[in-house]
Structures are given as C-alpha cells and as structure tokens.
Design a protein around this motif. Structure first.
Motif, PDB file in Angstrom:
ATOM      1  N   ILE A 247      -8.818   1.618  -1.288  1.00 11.85           N
ATOM      2  CA  ILE A 247      -9.145   2.630  -2.307  1.00 11.85           C
ATOM      3  C   ILE A 247      -9.859   3.831  -1.673  1.00 11.85           C
ATOM      4  CG2 ILE A 247      -9.050   1.129  -4.347  1.00 11.85           C
ATOM      5  CD1 ILE A 247     -12.011   0.992  -4.402  1.00 11.85           C
ATOM      6  N   ALA A 248     -10.549   3.596  -0.554  1.00  8.59           N
ATOM      7  CA  ALA A 248     -11.172   4.724   0.154  1.00  8.59           C
ATOM      8  C   ALA A 248     -10.087   5.694   0.612  1.00  8.59           C
ATOM      9  CB  ALA A 248     -11.989   4.213   1.333  1.00  8.59           C
ATOM     10  N   GLU A 249      -8.974   5.138   1.040  1.00  7.79           N
ATOM     11  CA  GLU A 249      -7.830   5.944   1.499  1.00  7.79           C
ATOM     12  C   GLU A 249      -7.256   6.769   0.346  1.00  7.79           C
ATOM     13  OE1 GLU A 249      -5.416   6.980   4.628  1.00  7.79           O
ATOM     14  OE2 GLU A 249      -7.166   5.675   4.719  1.00  7.79           O
ATOM     15  N   LEU A 250      -7.130   6.143  -0.823  1.00 10.73           N
ATOM     16  CA  LEU A 250      -6.578   6.855  -1.993  1.00 10.73           C
ATOM     17  C   LEU A 250      -7.563   7.927  -2.473  1.00 10.73           C
ATOM     18  CD1 LEU A 250      -5.099   3.802  -3.950  1.00 10.73           C
ATOM     19  CD2 LEU A 250      -3.827   5.504  -2.634  1.00 10.73           C
TER      20      LEU A 250
ATOM     21  N   LYS B 199      -9.607   9.636  -0.671  1.00 10.79           N
ATOM     22  CA  LYS B 199      -9.547  10.790   0.232  1.00 10.79           C
ATOM     23  C   LYS B 199      -8.524  11.803  -0.255  1.00 10.79           C
ATOM     24  CE  LYS B 199      -9.935   8.614   4.614  1.00 10.79           C
ATOM     25  NZ  LYS B 199      -9.060   8.233   5.704  1.00 10.79           N
ATOM     26  N   GLU B 200      -7.428  11.303  -0.849  1.00 15.11           N
ATOM     27  CA  GLU B 200      -6.356  12.200  -1.306  1.00 15.11           C
ATOM     28  C   GLU B 200      -6.448  12.471  -2.797  1.00 15.11           C
ATOM     29  OE1 GLU B 200      -2.628  11.912   0.440  1.00 15.11           O
ATOM     30  OE2 GLU B 200      -3.296  10.570   2.026  1.00 15.11           O
ATOM     31  N   ASN B 201      -7.583  12.059  -3.390  1.00 11.72           N
ATOM     32  CA  ASN B 201      -7.806  12.342  -4.810  1.00 11.72           C
ATOM     33  C   ASN B 201      -6.769  11.696  -5.718  1.00 11.72           C
ATOM     34  OD1 ASN B 201      -9.903  13.457  -6.013  1.00 11.72           O
ATOM     35  ND2 ASN B 201      -9.314  15.596  -5.648  1.00 11.72           N
ATOM     36  N   LEU B 202      -6.276  10.537  -5.327  1.00  9.18           N
ATOM     37  CA  LEU B 202      -5.230   9.880  -6.119  1.00  9.18           C
ATOM     38  C   LEU B 202      -5.881   8.899  -7.100  1.00  9.18           C
ATOM     39  CD1 LEU B 202      -2.736   9.290  -3.171  1.00  9.18           C
ATOM     40  CD2 LEU B 202      -2.495  10.933  -5.058  1.00  9.18           C
ATOM     41  N   PRO B 203      -5.458   8.931  -8.375  1.00  8.86           N
ATOM     42  CA  PRO B 203      -6.106   8.085  -9.385  1.00  8.86           C
ATOM     43  C   PRO B 203      -5.831   6.599  -9.150  1.00  8.86           C
ATOM     44  CG  PRO B 203      -4.252   9.308 -10.328  1.00  8.86           C
ATOM     45  CD  PRO B 203      -4.390   9.767  -8.919  1.00  8.86           C
ATOM     46  N   HIS B 204      -6.876   5.787  -9.221  1.00 15.73           N
ATOM     47  CA  HIS B 204      -6.724   4.383  -8.843  1.00 15.73           C
ATOM     48  C   HIS B 204      -7.817   3.512  -9.438  1.00 15.73           C
ATOM     49  CE1 HIS B 204      -9.748   6.037  -6.151  1.00 15.73           C
ATOM     50  NE2 HIS B 204     -10.268   4.834  -6.259  1.00 15.73           N
ATOM     51  N   LEU B 205      -7.579   2.205  -9.323  1.00 15.76           N
ATOM     52  CA  LEU B 205      -8.601   1.196  -9.568  1.00 15.76           C
ATOM     53  C   LEU B 205      -8.347   0.119  -8.515  1.00 15.76           C
ATOM     54  CD1 LEU B 205     -10.713  -0.285 -11.484  1.00 15.76           C
ATOM     55  CD2 LEU B 205      -8.730  -1.205 -12.686  1.00 15.76           C
ATOM     56  N   GLY B 206      -9.392  -0.479  -7.991  1.00 20.26           N
ATOM     57  CA  GLY B 206      -9.220  -1.573  -7.016  1.00 20.26           C
ATOM     58  C   GLY B 206      -9.791  -2.860  -7.588  1.00 20.26           C
ATOM     59  N   VAL B 207      -9.003  -3.933  -7.557  1.00 18.74           N
ATOM     60  CA  VAL B 207      -9.472  -5.232  -8.071  1.00 18.74           C
ATOM     61  C   VAL B 207      -9.016  -6.319  -7.109  1.00 18.74           C
ATOM     62  CG1 VAL B 207      -9.401  -6.857 -10.010  1.00 18.74           C
ATOM     63  CG2 VAL B 207      -9.129  -4.408 -10.463  1.00 18.74           C
ATOM     64  N   ALA B 208      -9.955  -7.160  -6.662  1.00 15.83           N
ATOM     65  CA  ALA B 208      -9.542  -8.275  -5.795  1.00 15.83           C
ATOM     66  C   ALA B 208      -8.769  -9.286  -6.640  1.00 15.83           C
ATOM     67  CB  ALA B 208     -10.763  -8.930  -5.165  1.00 15.83           C
ATOM     68  N   CYS B 209      -7.635  -9.737  -6.138  1.00 13.84           N
ATOM     69  CA  CYS B 209      -6.818 -10.703  -6.899  1.00 13.84           C
ATOM     70  C   CYS B 209      -5.945 -11.523  -5.964  1.00 13.84           C
ATOM     71  CB  CYS B 209      -5.937  -9.958  -7.905  1.00 13.84           C
ATOM     72  SG  CYS B 209      -4.666 -11.006  -8.656  1.00 13.84           S
TER      73      CYS B 209
ATOM     74  N   PHE C 191       0.838  -1.210   0.000  1.00 13.33           N
ATOM     75  CA  PHE C 191       0.000   0.000   0.000  1.00 13.33           C
ATOM     76  C   PHE C 191       0.869   1.255   0.000  1.00 13.33           C
ATOM     77  CE2 PHE C 191      -2.507   3.378   2.034  1.00 13.33           C
ATOM     78  CZ  PHE C 191      -3.529   3.466   1.101  1.00 13.33           C
ATOM     79  N   ALA C 192       1.946   1.236   0.784  1.00 13.29           N
ATOM     80  CA  ALA C 192       2.852   2.405   0.817  1.00 13.29           C
ATOM     81  C   ALA C 192       3.439   2.661  -0.569  1.00 13.29           C
ATOM     82  CB  ALA C 192       3.965   2.174   1.836  1.00 13.29           C
ATOM     83  N   ILE C 193       3.775   1.585  -1.268  1.00 12.31           N
ATOM     84  CA  ILE C 193       4.316   1.726  -2.630  1.00 12.31           C
ATOM     85  C   ILE C 193       3.236   2.310  -3.551  1.00 12.31           C
ATOM     86  CG2 ILE C 193       5.094   0.434  -4.675  1.00 12.31           C
ATOM     87  CD1 ILE C 193       6.496  -1.529  -2.694  1.00 12.31           C
ATOM     88  N   ALA C 194       2.027   1.746  -3.464  1.00 11.63           N
ATOM     89  CA  ALA C 194       0.933   2.237  -4.332  1.00 11.63           C
ATOM     90  C   ALA C 194       0.704   3.727  -4.108  1.00 11.63           C
ATOM     91  CB  ALA C 194      -0.339   1.444  -4.057  1.00 11.63           C
ATOM     92  N   LYS C 195       0.677   4.117  -2.846  1.00 12.67           N
ATOM     93  CA  LYS C 195       0.399   5.518  -2.514  1.00 12.67           C
ATOM     94  C   LYS C 195       1.504   6.435  -3.047  1.00 12.67           C
ATOM     95  CE  LYS C 195      -1.210   8.381   1.199  1.00 12.67           C
ATOM     96  NZ  LYS C 195      -1.500   8.517   2.599  1.00 12.67           N
ATOM     97  N   LYS C 196       2.746   6.019  -2.857  1.00 15.01           N
ATOM     98  CA  LYS C 196       3.878   6.857  -3.305  1.00 15.01           C
ATOM     99  C   LYS C 196       3.894   6.960  -4.834  1.00 15.01           C
ATOM    100  CE  LYS C 196       7.669   7.854  -0.978  1.00 15.01           C
ATOM    101  NZ  LYS C 196       7.663   8.664   0.235  1.00 15.01           N
TER     102      LYS C 196
END
Ligand code: NAP
Length: 256
Positions: free
Chosen positions: A51-54, A56-66, A24-29
């Motif tokens: 993804i709720a966390e991302l 909050k900071e308006n960071l572009p993302h997609l969440g997929v269970a894998c 998660f730290a890597i994804a956020k950075k």
C-alpha cells in the motif's frame, strides 16, 4: 472513489494475494484505471509495503491482511471493504500454491490437499463470500489460472490439475451466475517472472527449455497479465464476455 472518466471509475475491486507479483500488478493497473483497490495477502508487512507503493502514486486503496484459506480472514476482508466503501464490484481471485515439484506419483496426500484447498476451494469460497455484494452491483469475478491448465507442467502435475479445475469452476460459475448479471472469467498466464516461479526462471536449463517454446522469445512480466484483467473487469469493454479464459503466454498455444 474519484477518477471520473477512467474505465473503472467508482468501482471497488478486491484482489487476493496482491502484495507482489501478478496480483500486485493487477491491483495497480485496476487502480490506474480508476478502481479503488483492496490489496491483501497473508503477511501484514507485505500489505504495508504494497500500500506504500500505491500511496506514492496517489492510487485509492485499502490494505487488509487475509489468508484466503481462513474463513475469518475472508470474512474480515469483505467486512472491511464494505465498511469503508459500501460495495464490491470486482473480485480477482489470484492466490495459488505449489508445494510439490517432481513426479506426480511422488506427491503426498497432504500436499494434494493443500493444493486443492488453496487453489480451488479457497478461490471458490472467496467468490461465494463476495457473491451477495457482486449480485448487488452486477459485478464480475476473474480467477487466475495458468497455462498449466491447458498444458500440464512437467514437475507440476497436481498444480496443473488444480488450474484445470479453475477453468471448470469459471465455466460453472459463469453459467450459474449469469442470471444475477455477474460475469465470471479467468486468465491463464504463461511463465511470468515472480518469486513464485523462481524455481523455474532461475534455473538456466529449465529457463532455456521454456524460452525455446515461447514464440515471443522472453519470459512474461507481472504487468503482462494485468491489462486482460482490466478488460474482463470493465463492463464497457467486455459486457458480453463470460465463462472465458484469456491466456498471456508469449505465444505458447493454449487452445485449438
Ligand atoms: P507471487 O509473486 O509469489 O505472489 C503471491 C502473492 O500471494 C503474494 O502477495 C503472497 O503474499 C500472496 N499469498 C500467497 N499465499 C496466500 C494465501 N494463502 N492467502 C493470501 N495470500 C497469499 O506469485 P505469482 O507468480 O504472482 O502468482 C500469482 C498467481 O498467478 C497464482 O495463482 C499462480 O498460480 C498464477 N500463475 C503464476 C505464473 C508464474 O509464472 N509466476 C504462471 C501461471 C500462473 P503473502 O506471502 O504475504 O501471503
């Protein structure tokens, strides 16, 4: 995919096992540096929280269970990414398990299989599955190995052996994929405070033994691992770096 001017603007990054801890730290950075990040792990509720966390900071993302060990899950992760963003520039393969703690001689065959299936085989398979897309973008791969790859953990023998294998996988893939313009590197964290390492960090005797060995005198935090991945993922910063490993161990030595 905005964020022009950032180091990873317009890049799309898949990070496995990225709903907490180091992933998660890597994804956020990566996202803070402009990448659109695809966050994933086995449990949908963890994906939703991450993804709720991302968001909050308006960071572009997609969440997929894998679950990286499941072929259909890996396929779905890649398909969803391509459907939404049309490409993959960066793969960070971060998942590992360590189902046995104790003398190496005491491990079961089933535990060995699990360690190698997840830590080595699935790391390779997600890279193989992403390969056509990484070839198209001249992208890059970062595997997450461990200080245990260089200096096997007492009690984590087979885990350490699997992480040494990742060093070899990094070198093999780096030399084979260079012709496609794909760089392949890895990072080797030391003892980082996450749920995964609780068994070590929450045991006072073990923690103090580690601390004695860490020149910087503190345990690592997930964020301590993320900057190196930005460096390795960014062509402007590391265009001539491939087949390498960067350690973040607080000074525990990991090479000659
Ligand atoms: P963590 O905090 O336990 O996080 C693990 C993440 O991976 C979670 O998001 C988990 O979510 C997901 N995950 C677990 N198994 C998965 C699977 N089969 N498929 C997909 N996702 C899975 O662990 P961490 O400490 O950040 O460790 C991350 C990496 O760093 C590992 O490769 C580990 O070997 C390496 N590392 C850690 C340390 C340390 O001290 N922490 C040191 C050296 C190296 P779900 O439960 O939802 O799947």
């Amino acid at each position: 995919m905005a964020m022009a001017g950032k180091l990873l603007a317009n890049k799309v990054a898949i990070i496995t096992g990225s709903t907490k801890g180091i992933g998660f730290a890597i994804a956020k950075k990566l996202a803070l540096e402009g990448a659109t990040v695809v966050v994933s792990s086995r449990r949908q509720e963890n994906v939703t929280t991450a993804i709720a966390e991302l968001k909050k900071e308006n960071l572009p993302h997609l969440g997929v269970a894998c679950h990286v060990g499941k072929e259909e899950d890996r396929k779905n992760l890649i398909e969803q990414t391509i459907k939404k963003f049309g490409k993959i520039d960066i793969l960070v393969s971060n998942v590992a398990v360590s189902p046995h703690f104790g003398l190496t001689i005491g491990i079961t065959e089933k535990q060995i299989d699990k360690i190698f299936d997840v830590n080595v085989k699935s790391s390779f398979l997600i890279a193989r599955d992403c390969y056509p897309y990484l070839k198209a973008t001249k992208g890059n791969i970062t595997f997450v190995t461990s200080i245990g790859a260089y200096k096997p953990f007492v009690g984590g023998g087979w885990y350490s052996i699997s992480k040494t294998s990742l060093l070899a996988l990094t070198r093999v893939m780096a030399s084979e994929l260079a012709v496609d313009g794909i760089r392949v590197n890895c990072i080797a964290p030391g003892l980082i405070k996450t749920d995964f390492s609780k068994g070590l960090t929450e045991n006072e005797t073990i923690r103090n033994k580690f601390l004695e060995e860490i020149p910087l005198g503190r345990l690592g935090q997930p964020d301590d691992c993320a900057g190196a991945v930005v460096f390795l993922s960014c062509d402007q910063l590391s265009s001539y770096v491939t087949g390498e490993c960067i350690s973040m161990t607080g000074g525990i030595q990991s090479r000659l």
